[in-house]
Design an enzyme around this catalytic site. Structure first.
Site, mmCIF file in Angstrom:
data_model
loop_
_atom_site.group_PDB
_atom_site.id
_atom_site.type_symbol
_atom_site.label_atom_id
_atom_site.label_comp_id
_atom_site.label_asym_id
_atom_site.label_seq_id
_atom_site.Cartn_x
_atom_site.Cartn_y
_atom_site.Cartn_z
ATOM 1 N N PRO A 84 0.855 -1.194 0.000
ATOM 2 C CA PRO A 84 0.000 0.000 0.000
ATOM 3 C C PRO A 84 0.889 1.241 0.000
ATOM 4 O O PRO A 84 1.910 1.288 0.690
ATOM 5 C CB PRO A 84 -0.773 -0.132 1.311
ATOM 6 C CG PRO A 84 -0.791 -1.589 1.603
ATOM 7 C CD PRO A 84 0.526 -2.112 1.092
ATOM 8 N N CYS A 85 0.496 2.223 -0.789
ATOM 9 C CA CYS A 85 1.436 3.300 -1.095
ATOM 10 C C CYS A 85 0.938 4.680 -0.692
ATOM 11 O O CYS A 85 1.391 5.679 -1.226
ATOM 12 C CB CYS A 85 1.726 3.279 -2.588
ATOM 13 S SG CYS A 85 0.232 3.072 -3.602
ATOM 14 N N GLN A 86 -0.001 4.756 0.242
ATOM 15 C CA GLN A 86 -0.581 6.048 0.580
ATOM 16 C C GLN A 86 0.474 7.071 1.001
ATOM 17 O O GLN A 86 0.355 8.254 0.692
ATOM 18 C CB GLN A 86 -1.614 5.895 1.704
ATOM 19 C CG GLN A 86 -2.887 5.192 1.295
ATOM 20 C CD GLN A 86 -2.780 3.681 1.434
ATOM 21 O OE1 GLN A 86 -1.692 3.135 1.614
ATOM 22 N NE2 GLN A 86 -3.889 2.991 1.346
#
Length: 356
Positions: free
Chosen positions: A87-89
């Site tokens: 996940p790259c938030q």
């Protein structure tokens, strides 16, 4: 060696609803397991990625030897692919509040533990371009240095998935490393013209006209949220096929206060897709007309769940299982587009065949 002995197999870390796993499977790579901390992904993953095991785990707590025993893995396996699409938030330019996503910035470092332990034949990392801009802080720089020093041939670049059969402009950082050959493995581009919105959605592609608020109880999930009366009025002012919010900017009743004097800012908000262009990046909020250019090219509504999934290159029979629209949209928006995953998988298989 026969084909069975040479069959590539993969473990997909941060698998979510299975976009990467499904695409790799389609390319011809066996998926042994998908690992994710989000239990709500399990049903969707298992419904579509056949014969793969869903492992519910936090990668911060998961131990290398535990995974080794659980999946009967061996070290230095030339046929093993470890995939890490974390996940790259934290690294995304879209997200401005970094406090909630603070933990996600270290996920690549955690994934690298498993690569160093197993020394697989192949490694795949997919993320937002921001991870490359901040390669020191993200751990990417040291990971690439370690891979290179250990004998891996490393390709890393920002690719636009529109070049790989996905009807969407979506730039993604991609790393493919291998220690089986001395050749850089690069995703295989699709020949011919890029796919456009008109190629995949619309009545002519099996998407019936629907009104805002339509609920599709079938697996097709042509479901779209309701709209307020004032938003319905706004959309009637936005011209078909690419119109934007400037067309109601001079109407005192319809103009939003936050946009007064800001005609050049966030012009995609309330904007319609163009039929004859690829879609913009499908985010986790693609079902909301106020979160980007996510209005149907001609119908007065946001994109449906199935339309968003199709623009992400999921097949129409892909089953999404979730408790509400937002939960399913999050799986769709966060996914690696399956067609892009297939392009990566085919490149790895081609390289392996040339090495044998």
């Amino acid at each position: 060696m026969n084909d069975i002995e040479n069959r590539l197999k993969a473990i997909d870390f941060f698998c979510s609803g299975g976009g990467m796993s499904y695409g790799m499977l389609k390319a011809g790579i066996d998926i042994l397991a998908g690992i994710d901390i989000d239990m709500s992904c399990k049903d969707t993953y298992e419904a579509n990625v056949k014969n793969a095991q869903f492992i519910h785990a936090d990668v911060f707590d998961l131990r290398e030897d535990e995974l080794e025993r659980k999946m009967n893995l061996t070290k230095n396996d030339n046929n093993l692919v470890l995939i890490g699409c974390s996940p790259c938030q934290f690294w995304s330019i879209i997200n401005t509040d970094k406090t909630k996503s603070q933990k996600s910035k270290s996920l690549l470092i955690e994934f690298s533990r498993f690569v160093k332990y197993f020394m697989p034949g192949y490694v795949v990392v997919e993320n937002v371009p921001g991870v490359l801009r901040c390669k020191e802080e993200s751990g990417l720089s040291s990971f690439i240095s370690w891979l290179t020093a250990t004998g891996y041939k490393v390709h890393f670049e920002v690719h636009n998935v529109v070049d790989y059969g996905v009807p969407q402009n979506r730039k993604r950082f991609t790393l493919i490393a291998n220690r089986v050959t001395d050749i850089n493995i690069i995703p295989i581009k699709q020949k011919g013209e890029v796919k456009k919105v008109k190629d995949v959605i619309g009545e002519h592609n099996g998407f019936p006209r629907i009104e805002a608020g339509h609920k599709d109880k079938s697996d097709f999930l042509h479901t779209v949220p309701r709209l307020s009366d004032i938003n319905k009025k706004r959309l009637k002012k936005v011209s078909k096929d690419g119109g934007n919010r400037l067309e109601f900017a001079n109407d005192p009743e319809l103009q939003l206060n936050c946009f007064i004097g800001k005609d050049e800012a966030f012009k995609d908000t309330f904007g319609r897709l163009w039929w004859d262009k690829p879609s913009p990046t499908i985010t986790t909020k693609f079902f909301s007309i106020s979160n980007g250019r996510f209005t149907h090219p001609e119908e007065d509504r946001a994109l449906s769940l199935r339309e968003g999934a199709t623009l992400q290159s999921f097949p129409k029979d892909y089953k999404f299982i979730g408790t509400n629209i937002a939960a399913i949209a999050r799986m769709i928006g966060n996914a690696v587009p399956p067609e892009y995953a297939t392009a990566i998988g085919k490149a790895i298989i081609k390289s392996q065949k040339n090495a044998i």
